[in-house]
Design an enzyme around this catalytic site. Structure first.
Site, PDB file in Angstrom:
ATOM      1  N   SER A  41      -8.715  58.794 -25.623  1.00  0.00           N
ATOM      2  CA  SER A  41      -9.243  57.785 -24.715  1.00  0.00           C
ATOM      3  C   SER A  41      -8.502  56.455 -24.889  1.00  0.00           C
ATOM      4  O   SER A  41      -7.309  56.379 -24.633  1.00  0.00           O
ATOM      5  CB  SER A  41     -10.751  57.636 -24.931  1.00  0.00           C
ATOM      6  OG  SER A  41     -11.349  56.942 -23.867  1.00  0.00           O
ATOM      7  N   ASP A 155     -12.971  62.284 -20.377  1.00  0.00           N
ATOM      8  CA  ASP A 155     -12.654  61.594 -21.623  1.00  0.00           C
ATOM      9  C   ASP A 155     -12.513  62.504 -22.844  1.00  0.00           C
ATOM     10  O   ASP A 155     -13.402  63.297 -23.150  1.00  0.00           O
ATOM     11  CB  ASP A 155     -13.744  60.553 -21.892  1.00  0.00           C
ATOM     12  CG  ASP A 155     -13.317  59.503 -22.880  1.00  0.00           C
ATOM     13  OD1 ASP A 155     -13.163  59.837 -24.067  1.00  0.00           O
ATOM     14  OD2 ASP A 155     -13.124  58.346 -22.461  1.00  0.00           O
TER      15      ASP A 155
END
Length: 305
Positions: A41, A155
């Site tokens: 991320s 994510d």
């Protein structure tokens, strides 16, 4: 005398990820050479920028964004899968630093995302750098899922917030340093110096008409960017982000228990909210201070043994 080599692992954590920049600067100033990077991320974003050799350029750009600039980069969409498309900010990033192939980077780099609906982890080791980063940063309910070759990704922090398991084996550093952006409240740092305070943007009444309309239309989302010191109940978006942070926190603990790390730098989960990118300078300084302290402690302990 050759530099000590480091394999760097950068965790997920939204805007707190700017602390990764400070960690990198601390390593370089302390005489360490980063030879491989694994990111998830926000860690994928900063790790990728560093691997291109253009991190100073990215830092200069992100540190000059105030709250209004950050808000203007959010291309809102009415969707149950996320309220930001992400095309606008990635378009700006590509103007700043050109896209490239991961396999062509000077430093071995990998990042992780989660393929949906299968729920399987996908590790990006080659292909478009920005496509990989866009997939890895697709926070559920915030950014819409990334689409690559007919597949969708969200994510990487959902399954692997601190991707120690993904460090490239072909070039392993003498030491492993991990930056955990989901640390406990006790890891919170308060920068007192006036120069580290971020100047707030003008009040909403001074904004141009188009932004006032945007604010009204997306008032629920705009509140995420506002630092409200008064106690209040959580709205839907706040609750989802809070839940996501808690999951990352617990996963991070499990990962760190399983994998051996030489140096761990902990940034408190309460240090900044997910979208507070206007606090980049502050987070960079915190990351730098924390890493310098962690390096000094590691070196002192190494000399004793």
């Amino acid at each position: 005398m050759s530099k000590k080599t480091v394999s760097l692992v950068l965790s997920s954590g939204g805007a707190r990820g700017m602390a990764h920049i400070g960690a990198i600067e601390a390593l370089e100033e302390s005489g360490y050479e980063i030879v491989s990077i694994a990111g998830s991320s926000a860690g994928a974003l900063i790790g990728g920028m560093y691997a291109t050799g253009k991190l100073p350029k990215f830092k200069d750009w992100i540190c000059n964004l105030d709250k209004i600039d950050v808000f203007s980069l959010m291309d809102f969409t009415i969707s149950s899968r996320g309220f930001i498309k992400g095309d606008k900010v990635f378009g700006e990033l590509k103007k700043l630093i050109a896209d490239c192939q991961i396999e062509d980077l000077n430093i071995p780099f990998v990042c992780t995302a989660v393929e949906i609906p299968s729920g399987k982890e996908h590790v990006f080791r080659k292909g478009s750098l920005y496509a990989a980063i866009r997939a890895s940063v697709s926070i559920p309910t915030v950014l819409t899922p990334a689409k690559i070759h007919g597949k969708e990704y969200i994510d990487g922090g959902i399954l692997n917030p601190i991707p120690l398991s993904l460090l490239p084996k072909e070039k392993r550093g003498e030491i492993v340093l991990a930056v955990d952006l989901n640390g406990p409240k006790e890891a919170f740092v308060n920068l007192i110096e006036e120069k580290d305070k971020i100047i707030l943007p003008p009040t909403i009444s001074k904004l141009p008409n188009w932004m006032i309309d945007y604010q009204k239309k997306f008032s629920t989302y705009f509140s995420i960017l506002e630092k409200d010191e008064k106690p209040k109940g959580m709205g839907f978006i706040d609750l989802m982000n809070y839940s996501f942070d808690i999951l990352q926190d617990k996963f991070s603990e499990l990962v760190l228990e399983k994998h051996q790390v030489d140096i761990i730098v902990e940034i408190s989960r309460t240090q900044a909210k997910t979208l507070e990118f206007h606090r980049a300078s502050e987070m960079i300084e915190i990351g730098k201070q924390k890493t310098l302290k962690a390096i000094a402690q590691f070196e002192n302990e190494s000399q004793k043994t």
